[in-house]
Design a protein around this motif. Sequence first.
Motif, mmCIF file in Angstrom:
data_model
loop_
_atom_site.group_PDB
_atom_site.id
_atom_site.type_symbol
_atom_site.label_atom_id
_atom_site.label_comp_id
_atom_site.label_asym_id
_atom_site.label_seq_id
_atom_site.Cartn_x
_atom_site.Cartn_y
_atom_site.Cartn_z
ATOM 1 N N VAL A 245 0.876 -1.173 0.000
ATOM 2 C CA VAL A 245 0.000 0.000 0.000
ATOM 3 C C VAL A 245 0.913 1.223 0.000
ATOM 4 N N PRO A 246 0.785 2.118 -0.986
ATOM 5 C CA PRO A 246 1.745 3.228 -1.083
ATOM 6 C C PRO A 246 1.699 4.142 0.132
ATOM 7 N N ALA A 247 2.879 4.556 0.575
ATOM 8 C CA ALA A 247 2.962 5.460 1.722
ATOM 9 C C ALA A 247 2.264 6.774 1.451
ATOM 10 N N SER A 248 2.139 7.144 0.189
ATOM 11 C CA SER A 248 1.514 8.425 -0.158
ATOM 12 C C SER A 248 0.041 8.472 0.213
ATOM 13 N N ILE A 249 -0.550 7.343 0.541
ATOM 14 C CA ILE A 249 -1.967 7.326 0.901
ATOM 15 C C ILE A 249 -2.218 8.121 2.179
ATOM 16 N N SER A 250 -1.165 8.278 2.980
ATOM 17 C CA SER A 250 -1.303 9.042 4.219
ATOM 18 C C SER A 250 -1.498 10.534 3.953
ATOM 19 N N ASN A 251 -1.313 10.971 2.696
ATOM 20 C CA ASN A 251 -1.499 12.381 2.351
ATOM 21 C C ASN A 251 -2.955 12.731 2.070
ATOM 22 N N LEU A 252 -3.826 11.724 2.052
ATOM 23 C CA LEU A 252 -5.247 11.976 1.785
ATOM 24 C C LEU A 252 -5.915 12.437 3.071
ATOM 25 N N LYS A 253 -5.770 13.697 3.383
ATOM 26 C CA LYS A 253 -6.181 14.236 4.679
ATOM 27 C C LYS A 253 -7.691 14.240 4.878
ATOM 28 N N ASN A 254 -8.472 14.157 3.791
ATOM 29 C CA ASN A 254 -9.932 14.178 3.921
ATOM 30 C C ASN A 254 -10.543 12.780 3.951
ATOM 31 N N LEU A 255 -9.697 11.752 3.863
ATOM 32 C CA LEU A 255 -10.199 10.389 3.777
ATOM 33 C C LEU A 255 -10.883 9.968 5.077
ATOM 34 N N LYS A 256 -12.121 9.487 4.950
ATOM 35 C CA LYS A 256 -12.895 9.041 6.109
ATOM 36 C C LYS A 256 -13.046 7.526 6.152
#
Length: 427
Positions: A245-256
């Motif tokens: 799972v790409p580390a960049s997924i942590s940049n999705l600050k609006n993800l619920k």
Amino acid sequence: MSSSDCSVLNEFQFTTGKKPTASNCCEWPSVACDAGGKIVKLNLVEGMLIGAIPPTIGSLTALEELRLFDNDLRSAIPRSIGNLTNLKVLDMGGNKLVESIPNEIGGLVRLEELLIANNTLTGEIPRTIGNLKSLKKIDLWVNGLKDKIPDEICDLGRLEELRLYNNTLTGEIPRNINKLLNLRVLSLTRNSLTGEIPVALFELKGLMRLNLGFNGFNGTIPPAVSYLEKLEFLDFDTNKFTGTVPASISNLKNLKRLKLEGNQFSGPLPALPRASDNCTILGKEREGNKFLCFLGTTREGKCFEEQNAALKDLPTVCPTSAATLSPTSLPESAGSATPLILGIAIPAALVLAVAAFLLIRHRGRSAPTTDDKPAPRAAAMAPAAPAVFDPEALYLPATTAPPPSQGPRAAESDDVLYLPTQAALYK
């Protein structure tokens, strides 16, 4: 009043007791007419109708809104529907409509909402749908539509919501989907779609909901997923995705809400964004994913506790090679045993080093004083200090900086995971 328009309504079969009694249909609460008596809005909904949609519906040429949802209509959509060139809303959801969507639907050039969900329609999505340049919303979910998603659907530049879930669609996501620049919702769950996610999808920066669950998608999730900055719901549930799972997924600050279960992900699970309701579903309970470690620190929240109980014990320390190792290359307990091994090995190595140092010092004091240099052979016989176990070798440095960006292509491939140093384990 237009007697011809009212005569069309008399061809509908009303449920007993549901037909309005006024002789002038423009006086019905479910009908709106213009100054000339032409019907412009028709709302015969929620149990008013049974039977078939009469073909004469196509003669209501002034109609702007046609709502027939939640009835018991069991016919095909008449081809004459294409004559309603002023229509902006077509809602026939929640019936038992059969056969295919007619090609004549392409004549509704002013249509903004096409809502025919929850029926028993079959066949393909007609390519003529590409003529409906004013469309903002397409709801065709829960039908029996088959074959591929037509490329022409990507010509609808004003489209904001596309829901095609629970059909039998096959093939891949159209490669030109990046033309849908206003798209906010894309729901393709529970079809038979395959292939990799096209990179073009991640150009839709206004996307707020992306549901791809229960299909046959494969390949990896690219780091470019972080380009979807407004994303709130992300569903990859039950596909054939592999890799990390790409580390960049942590940049999705609006993800619920994040759904990853039922795939073949491996390696480290990156830190997850802390959304307002902190509701993430990762899924080690279901066969598939074999995460080795969890790099995040957030494990709180009711949703996490209920849906991800099996992930609570994942270690927060990963081997250097965790990003590339397959889940079968290490025993299941390897990640959780690492801190224990370090706790034993480090003190033991220090004791050995101190003992060796004292031994060498003792021999040096007991040796006879002489100006003569030690014989080469004697020097060779001197015991060497034992090597000290270096736990740093197991971890990537926390201060490693990401490589400089080399343009968009480089940005898409840079997926660097930063793991804690040994010192951080004892904080």
